[in-house]
Write a protein that holds these residues in place. Structure first.
Motif, PDB file in Angstrom:
ATOM      1  N   VAL A  89       0.905  -1.159   0.019  1.00 20.63           N
ATOM      2  CA  VAL A  89      -0.178   0.040  -0.071  1.00 20.63           C
ATOM      3  C   VAL A  89       1.000   1.142   0.133  1.00 20.63           C
ATOM      4  O   VAL A  89       0.651   2.296  -0.668  1.00 20.63           O
ATOM      5  N   MET A  90       2.064   1.266   0.766  1.00 24.09           N
ATOM      6  CA  MET A  90       2.741   2.345   0.957  1.00 24.09           C
ATOM      7  C   MET A  90       3.529   2.763  -0.603  1.00 24.09           C
ATOM      8  O   MET A  90       3.544   3.873  -1.023  1.00 24.09           O
ATOM      9  N   LEU A  91       4.061   1.640  -1.340  1.00 28.53           N
ATOM     10  CA  LEU A  91       4.490   1.880  -2.632  1.00 28.53           C
ATOM     11  C   LEU A  91       3.448   2.304  -3.767  1.00 28.53           C
ATOM     12  O   LEU A  91       3.714   3.309  -4.417  1.00 28.53           O
ATOM     13  N   LEU A  92       2.189   1.899  -3.380  1.00 27.84           N
ATOM     14  CA  LEU A  92       1.067   2.425  -4.313  1.00 27.84           C
ATOM     15  C   LEU A  92       0.618   3.816  -4.132  1.00 27.84           C
ATOM     16  O   LEU A  92       0.361   4.424  -4.981  1.00 27.84           O
ATOM     17  N   GLN A  93       0.553   3.997  -2.633  1.00 26.56           N
ATOM     18  CA  GLN A  93       0.154   5.170  -2.377  1.00 26.56           C
ATOM     19  C   GLN A  93       1.291   6.477  -2.799  1.00 26.56           C
ATOM     20  O   GLN A  93       1.126   7.459  -3.059  1.00 26.56           O
ATOM     21  N   ALA A  94       2.566   5.961  -2.771  1.00 26.41           N
ATOM     22  CA  ALA A  94       3.723   6.696  -3.508  1.00 26.41           C
ATOM     23  C   ALA A  94       3.408   7.110  -4.763  1.00 26.41           C
ATOM     24  O   ALA A  94       3.456   8.203  -5.180  1.00 26.41           O
ATOM     25  N   CYS A  95       2.884   5.957  -5.511  1.00 26.69           N
ATOM     26  CA  CYS A  95       2.796   6.204  -7.009  1.00 26.69           C
ATOM     27  C   CYS A  95       1.355   7.382  -7.014  1.00 26.69           C
ATOM     28  O   CYS A  95       1.464   8.132  -8.005  1.00 26.69           O
TER      29      CYS A  95
END
Length: 155
Positions: A89-95
């Motif tokens: 989720v953190m990676l996707l939220q960064a995107c």
């Protein structure tokens, strides 16, 4: 099917998916999944309200701030609980934050690539939340079968 019809279909599908995944995570997940569901639902509902109620320029700034607050919320959940699904989720939220920032800074209108990346990111966040909820539910069932409280259920 026209592009407007396809857009509405995807929009309704993603809202239904948000409601189902949010309810599932809140009812069957542990503390991190509940927190994740609250963050995702709050940002999404707030974004929808802002889209209708705010002028475009103010809404774009508010959405960027909301995505940053969501990232901070997920960061807090990640630090507090350290679940694997939160990393995704953190990676996707960064995107997601980067997508909004790029379109905001370059003053581009929300075109088809924006819509596709935004929806895929949102779907990915919901998929990670679902996976985390499934894992928490399984852990809780295994612990109940063994007569032991799961780590997130200890008071």
């Amino acid at each position: 099917m026209s592009s407007a019809t396809a857009y509405i279909f995807v929009w309704v599908l993603l809202w239904a998916l948000l409601l189902v995944v949010g309810a599932y995570a809140y009812l069957r997940g542990g503390q991190p999944e509940r927190a994740g569901a609250i963050i995702v639902c709050a940002v999404t509902v707030g974004s929808a309200i802002g889209d209708v109620a705010m002028p475009d320029n103010a809404f774009l700034i508010a959405r960027l701030i909301a995505e940053g607050v969501a990232a901070l919320g997920f960061l807090f959940v990640a630090i507090r609980f350290g679940s694997l699904w939160i990393g995704g989720v953190m990676l996707l939220q960064a995107c997601q934050f980067s997508l909004h920032a790029i379109y905001f800074v370059t003053e581009r209108s929300h075109d088809t690539p924006y819509v596709i990346v935004n929806n895929l990111n949102f779907f990915g966040i919901l998929a990670c939340l679902t996976a985390g909820t499934l894992a928490a539910s399984r852990r809780r069932r295994r612990a109940a079968a063994a007569g032991v409280l799961a780590p997130t259920e200890v008071m």
